[in-house]
Scaffold this active site. Structure first.
Site, PDB file in Angstrom:
ATOM      1  N   THR A 195      65.968  36.960  63.568  1.00 43.98           N
ATOM      2  CA  THR A 195      66.898  37.822  62.446  1.00 43.98           C
ATOM      3  C   THR A 195      66.608  36.990  61.268  1.00 43.98           C
ATOM      4  OG1 THR A 195      68.973  37.960  61.736  1.00 43.98           O
ATOM      5  CG2 THR A 195      68.796  36.366  63.478  1.00 43.98           C
ATOM      6  N   TYR A 242      75.685  32.834  64.552  1.00 47.87           N
ATOM      7  CA  TYR A 242      75.080  33.735  65.060  1.00 47.87           C
ATOM      8  C   TYR A 242      73.613  33.504  64.641  1.00 47.87           C
ATOM      9  CZ  TYR A 242      72.286  38.221  64.726  1.00 47.87           C
ATOM     10  OH  TYR A 242      71.288  39.048  64.928  1.00 47.87           O
TER      11      TYR A 242
HETATM   12  N1  LIG Z   1      71.036  45.451  63.921  1.00 45.59           N
HETATM   13  C1  LIG Z   1      70.319  44.762  62.882  1.00 45.59           C
HETATM   14  O1  LIG Z   1      70.383  44.778  61.901  1.00 45.59           O
HETATM   15  C2  LIG Z   1      69.820  43.353  63.811  1.00 45.59           C
HETATM   16  C3  LIG Z   1      69.114  42.506  62.531  1.00 45.59           C
HETATM   17  C4  LIG Z   1      68.576  41.376  63.112  1.00 45.59           C
HETATM   18  C5  LIG Z   1      68.459  41.016  64.521  1.00 45.59           C
HETATM   19  N2  LIG Z   1      69.145  41.941  65.358  1.00 45.59           N
HETATM   20  C6  LIG Z   1      68.911  41.534  66.915  1.00 45.59           C
HETATM   21  O2  LIG Z   1      68.367  42.923  67.529  1.00 45.59           O
HETATM   22  C7  LIG Z   1      68.774  42.869  68.876  1.00 45.59           C
HETATM   23  C8  LIG Z   1      69.593  44.161  68.935  1.00 45.59           C
HETATM   24  O3  LIG Z   1      70.345  44.564  68.102  1.00 45.59           O
HETATM   25  P1  LIG Z   1      71.050  45.870  68.186  1.00 45.59           P
HETATM   26  O4  LIG Z   1      71.590  46.173  66.697  1.00 45.59           O
HETATM   27  O5  LIG Z   1      70.368  46.825  68.870  1.00 45.59           O
HETATM   28  O6  LIG Z   1      72.521  45.749  68.869  1.00 45.59           O
HETATM   29  P2  LIG Z   1      73.296  46.441  69.979  1.00 45.59           P
HETATM   30  O7  LIG Z   1      74.637  45.796  69.941  1.00 45.59           O
HETATM   31  O8  LIG Z   1      73.357  47.963  69.519  1.00 45.59           O
HETATM   32  O9  LIG Z   1      72.439  46.310  71.142  1.00 45.59           O
HETATM   33  C9  LIG Z   1      72.521  45.190  72.164  1.00 45.59           C
HETATM   34  C10 LIG Z   1      72.496  45.397  73.489  1.00 45.59           C
HETATM   35  O10 LIG Z   1      72.675  44.482  74.485  1.00 45.59           O
HETATM   36  C11 LIG Z   1      73.719  44.569  75.505  1.00 45.59           C
HETATM   37  N3  LIG Z   1      74.048  43.284  75.849  1.00 45.59           N
HETATM   38  C12 LIG Z   1      74.561  42.414  74.844  1.00 45.59           C
HETATM   39  N4  LIG Z   1      74.805  41.253  75.743  1.00 45.59           N
HETATM   40  C13 LIG Z   1      74.398  41.554  77.050  1.00 45.59           C
HETATM   41  C14 LIG Z   1      74.494  40.808  78.001  1.00 45.59           C
HETATM   42  N5  LIG Z   1      75.151  39.533  78.109  1.00 45.59           N
HETATM   43  N6  LIG Z   1      74.098  41.311  79.319  1.00 45.59           N
HETATM   44  C15 LIG Z   1      73.533  42.573  79.049  1.00 45.59           C
HETATM   45  N7  LIG Z   1      73.493  43.116  78.166  1.00 45.59           N
HETATM   46  C16 LIG Z   1      73.948  42.774  77.071  1.00 45.59           C
HETATM   47  C17 LIG Z   1      74.608  45.511  74.785  1.00 45.59           C
HETATM   48  O11 LIG Z   1      75.315  46.408  75.684  1.00 45.59           O
HETATM   49  C18 LIG Z   1      73.662  46.311  73.789  1.00 45.59           C
HETATM   50  O12 LIG Z   1      73.210  47.552  74.550  1.00 45.59           O
HETATM   51  C19 LIG Z   1      69.759  41.576  68.965  1.00 45.59           C
HETATM   52  O13 LIG Z   1      69.240  40.397  69.307  1.00 45.59           O
HETATM   53  C20 LIG Z   1      70.039  41.261  67.467  1.00 45.59           C
HETATM   54  O14 LIG Z   1      70.478  40.041  67.394  1.00 45.59           O
HETATM   55  C21 LIG Z   1      69.776  43.126  64.849  1.00 45.59           C
END
Ligand SMILES: NC(=O)c1ccc[n+]([C@@H]2O[C@H](COP(=O)([O-])OP(=O)(O)OC[C@H]3O[C@@H](n4cnc5c(N)ncnc54)[C@H](O)[C@@H]3O)[C@@H](O)[C@H]2O)c1
Length: 336
Positions: free
Chosen positions: A129, A153
């Site tokens: 991120t 985070y």
């Molecule tokens: N959404 C954004 O703008 C953004 C920006 C920068 C980085 N990210 C990174 O992208 C990745 C995905 O983000 P997202 O927006 O899709 O989030 P999200 O919450 O929609 O997806 C995360 C998924 O991981 C699963 N999960 C979480 N902890 C878990 C565990 N311990 N065991 C099994 N499953 C687990 C959740 O159920 C979910 O399906 C993350 O690593 C996040 O840090 C997201």
């Protein structure tokens, strides 16, 4: 190839799984605990797998903290690469409950890397991120810009980056791509999947929810920044362009290229007011906007330098259009 996608039932992971199923012949296995991911998303992905008739899709409902189960999954499958999305992602929550973030994001990632090493899974693509840069010392932000996270985070992600780097330095047969996402937004162009997490704080999603009267009003945090209209400027990337960066990263590692870190953004940004105006125009609804004080830790300007991902991975953007991003987000929000 057989690709393990952790967090594949979530927002970004599901768009990557969709592209893997539609654009490649790889088999895909998802591990997700459905804490913020959804069964409905998995059902849609199952449909996409059936229609596209490429690789197979398999799902394990497992928590990454269950190390014994994770090891069993690696024992019964032969993975060629891991794409690791699963994480806890809410910045303010990470300040209140840092251990949740270090356990889920750093400890569970460390275990996943360990299991990869044990079962000789050589390619690892990691969701990082722009939060690792904190309040960046230069804008546009380059991959070499100093990292200085200002919340647990961002720190939990940066620690995972270091663990990946140290592991790859010690093991010549293990390589990684770290993708540092800027502001991810929008939904599948065909409106099949999108961001389903109801309490998401992402501006474009919140603006879409407000346009649809699912929220009374939208708050603008800070109108006195040193930007043309006084509100913060961010680099919004459509989730499908971000997803395609993962396919490029997989191809890059498969060609035997070296581990590396790439920013994922469009290299230009929009202010909060510009996003809100675009959503009002797209939805044709003049929803209520209120101004609130600045939040701590919100830099005025956060824009990526994306030269490296374009030149090295050959990544190209197809949806670099704020109106289109807002429209896909709005269309999706009508579904959920
Ligand atoms: N959404 C954004 O703008 C953004 C920006 C920068 C980085 N990210 C990174 O992208 C990745 C995905 O983000 P997202 O927006 O899709 O989030 P999200 O919450 O929609 O997806 C995360 C998924 O991981 C699963 N999960 C979480 N902890 C878990 C565990 N311990 N065991 C099994 N499953 C687990 C959740 O159920 C979910 O399906 C993350 O690593 C996040 O840090 C997201």
């Amino acid at each position: 190839m057989h690709i393990l996608v952790t967090g594949g039932a979530g927002y970004i992971g599901s768009h990557v799984v969709k592209q893997l199923l539609e654009k490649t012949s790889h088999d895909v296995t998802i591990i997700d605990n459905l804490s913020t991911g959804h069964q409905a998303t998995l059902d849609t992905l199952e449909q996409i797998a059936l229609t596209s008739k490429n690789g197979d899709l398999r799902f394990y409902r497992t928590d990454l903290s269950n190390f014994a189960e994770i090891e069993k999954i690696f024992l019964t499958n032969r993975f060629d690469a891991v794409m690791h999305f699963a994480a806890s992602i809410v910045v303010p929550e990470s300040v209140i409950n840092p251990l949740k973030y270090y356990m889920n994001n750093t400890v569970n990632t460390t275990n996943l890397i360990r299991v990869c090493n044990e079962y000789v899974v050589q390619k690892f693509i990691f969701s990082s991120t722009a939060a690792v840069y904190g309040e960046p010392s230069e804008v546009p932000v380059r991959e070499t810009t100093q990292t200085h996270p200002i919340n647990p985070y961002g720190m939990s992600k940066l620690m995972s980056e270091h663990i990946l780097q140290d592991t790859a330095a010690a093991k010549s047969d293990f390589s990684f791509v770290i993708l540092r996402y800027f502001n991810v937004a929008g939904a599948d162009i065909n409106n099949r999947i999108g961001q389903s997490f109801p309490n998401a704080t992402h501006l474009i999603k919140v603006a879409a929810q407000t346009a649809l009267a699912q929220r009374e009003k939208i708050s603008v945090f800070g109108t006195d920044y040193d930007t043309p209209d006084g509100t913060c400027i961010r680099d919004y990337i459509h989730v499908d362009d971000l997803a395609s960066a993962h396919l490029r990263a997989l191809a890059y590692l498969s060609e035997g290229n070296k581990s590396d870190i790439f920013n994922c953004g469009y290299g230009h940004g929009f202010s909060v007011y510009e996003v809100i105006e675009t959503m009002k125009k797209i939805s044709d609804i003049d929803f209520t906007v209120e101004t609130s004080p600045r939040r701590s830790g919100d830099p005025a300007l956060l824009i990526s330098d994306n030269t490296k991902i374009k030149n090295t991975l050959g990544w190209e953007a197809y949806y670099d259009d704020l109106a289109l991003i807002c429209k896909t987000a709005l269309d999706w929000e009508k579904n959920v």
